[in-house]
Design an enzyme around this catalytic site. Structure first.
Site, mmCIF file in Angstrom:
data_model
loop_
_atom_site.group_PDB
_atom_site.id
_atom_site.type_symbol
_atom_site.label_atom_id
_atom_site.label_comp_id
_atom_site.label_asym_id
_atom_site.label_seq_id
_atom_site.Cartn_x
_atom_site.Cartn_y
_atom_site.Cartn_z
ATOM 1 N N THR A 1 0.759 -1.224 0.000
ATOM 2 C CA THR A 1 0.000 0.000 0.000
ATOM 3 C C THR A 1 0.783 1.262 0.000
ATOM 4 O O THR A 1 1.094 1.822 1.016
ATOM 5 C CB THR A 1 -0.979 0.088 1.144
ATOM 6 O OG1 THR A 1 -1.845 -0.985 1.038
ATOM 7 C CG2 THR A 1 -1.801 1.352 1.085
ATOM 8 N N GLU B 1 0.596 4.926 10.148
ATOM 9 C CA GLU B 1 -0.579 5.364 10.906
ATOM 10 C C GLU B 1 -0.321 5.308 12.411
ATOM 11 O O GLU B 1 -0.029 4.259 12.971
ATOM 12 C CB GLU B 1 -1.786 4.508 10.526
ATOM 13 C CG GLU B 1 -2.270 4.818 9.122
ATOM 14 C CD GLU B 1 -3.266 3.809 8.587
ATOM 15 O OE1 GLU B 1 -3.967 4.165 7.630
ATOM 16 O OE2 GLU B 1 -3.338 2.688 9.109
ATOM 17 N N THR C 1 -15.452 4.962 8.626
ATOM 18 C CA THR C 1 -16.410 5.894 9.200
ATOM 19 C C THR C 1 -15.784 7.251 9.465
ATOM 20 O O THR C 1 -16.447 8.176 9.846
ATOM 21 C CB THR C 1 -16.976 5.339 10.521
ATOM 22 O OG1 THR C 1 -15.885 5.066 11.413
ATOM 23 C CG2 THR C 1 -17.762 4.072 10.267
#
Length: 416
Positions: free
Chosen positions: A203, A289, A416
């Site tokens: 990624t 992250e 979300t």
């Protein structure tokens, strides 16, 4: 045991200059743009790099068995003659695992640029990044294409860099300049990547531009070699993505003689190309992250290059090592454990481990060291872990980051 010092390999002096304010549009012939098309709620989500002439191109793709539709379409175009003139990139939706409808969306995405710019469709590459399993909303994308083309310019580098981001905390751009045959040559690179990083490729998206004169086949060979020692040596969480790739485009507008391995300036170009790739890889690893530290694991004394790379990536990818770095805990047992299951050949009686400059393992067992200094080494923004396997002469370096509470928070609510 002999000297306890870690001996760095001899490196040739750099023959290039790194630019303080880099941009992907710096090499001759390239322009870019980026805007908000409506794929994401607010941030820029559609970008494009354009070359005024067909550029020699090279691409390396993810090895994930579920290759996303944009990769299939780009590979299809690259088979024609190895030249590319434009690449269109969206963020927010990966268009992966979307079946035949997703594949048709990808071809439509490519055709929208080809039609708007009067290019053969095979000269347009496409890339997507974002949520897997969700199709791209094609109406807002195609509606935005004319504006995207209209906004192409030298000043479009930063908007493009922003348009490809997902959970990244900032843009990642590198540029170097040097001379070939007395002519200035530039190489620029821009990347995105923060989570699901464990490439072969995976990624991440990286785009490199240069005005060097080089044939597509040689550029492809160089990109593959450099990818193995840079992009493929980073890991954030051990997950391989469906989408990502590295694209290199060479306009040939610098005007020097055609580059080949026999050219007297070939090593200069090779070194500069590798440097840009390495710096982008480090930036991606540092921006993992939730990460607070970049972790650099250097392995030497390996029996083969493959085993050196294997051992380095295993250590930097270990969740136990990553959490120890986050807690600044000099728990060297976790490092030895990772080395032990890496399948690299190890001679325990000759194995050493350093945290920064502190030797914590000597001869496969605990060295006498200052715990405070070892802890301090793990508190640095760049944590260096060095390992000597004692089995040979090969070495390799891998990059990753620590594993924090924020990584779980970010990925628990990604959609979300």
């Amino acid at each position: 045991m002999d000297s306890m010092a870690w001996v760095e390999p001899h490196e040739k002096k750099s023959t290039f200059t790194q630019v303080k304010v880099p941009t992907i549009t710096s090499p001759k012939g390239f322009t870019a743009s980026g805007l908000h098309a409506g794929i994401k709620r607010k941030r820029k989500d559609l970008g494009m790099i354009y070359c005024e002439v067909p550029a020699a191109a090279a691409v390396v793709y993810t090895t994930n068995a579920f290759q996303a539709a944009p990769l299939v379409v780009t590979q299809d175009g690259m088979k024609v003659d190895g030249y590319m003139q434009a690449i269109l990139v969206n963020s927010g939706k990966a268009n992966a695992c979307t079946g035949e409808p997703g594949l048709q969306d990808a071809y439509q995405m490519r055709q929208s640029i080809a039609t708007e710019m009067g290019l053969p469709a095979y000269r347009v590459g496409i890339a997507s990044t974002g949520v897997i399993g969700e199709r791209i909303p094609m109406e807002p994308l195609t509606r935005a294409v004319p504006t995207l083309v209209e906004q192409l310019g030298k000043e479009g580098g930063d908007p493009f860099s922003q348009s490809i981001l997902t959970t990244d905390t900032g843009v990642k751009v590198v540029e170097v300049r040097f001379f070939i045959d007395g002519k200035e040559v530039r190489i620029s690179g821009v990347a995105k990547g923060s989570g699901m990083i464990h490439p072969n490729m995976a990624t991440m998206l990286a785009f490199m531009t240069t005005d060097a004169v080089i044939e597509p086949s040689l550029l492809q060979t160089l990109l593959r070699e450099v990818t193995d020692e840079t992009y493929n040596m980073i890991t954030v969480d051990g997950d391989s993505s469906t989408n990502d790739m590295v694209v290199a485009m060479a306009s040939g507008m610098a005007g020097h003689r055609n580059l080949t391995p026999e050219h007297e300036d070939w090593l200069t170009f090779q070194q500069a190309f590798a440097f840009v790739s390495k710096e982008l890889a480090r930036m991606i690893a540092r921006d993992g992250e939730g990460a607070t530290r970049l972790v650099e694991v250097e392995v030497k004394g390996a029996r083969t290059l493959k085993e050196a790379r294997q051992a380095a990536k295993t250590v930097v990818g270990s969740s136990l090592v990553k959490t120890a770095v986050y807690g600044a805990d000099p728990n060297w047992g976790r490092i030895l454990s990772a080395i032990g299951y890496s399948d690299a050949t190890v001679v325990p009686s000759h194995t050493r481990v350093w945290l920064g400059d502190v030797v914590v393992v000597d001869g496969g067992t605990s060295a006498i060291y200052d715990e405070k200094l070892a802890r301090k080494a793990l508190e640095q923004s760049v944590v260096q872990i060095k390992v000597d396997l004692g089995a040979g002469k090969e070495r390799a370096t891998a990059w990753g980051c620590d594993l924090t509470y924020d990584y779980v928070r970010i990925n628990a609510s990604y959609r979300t």
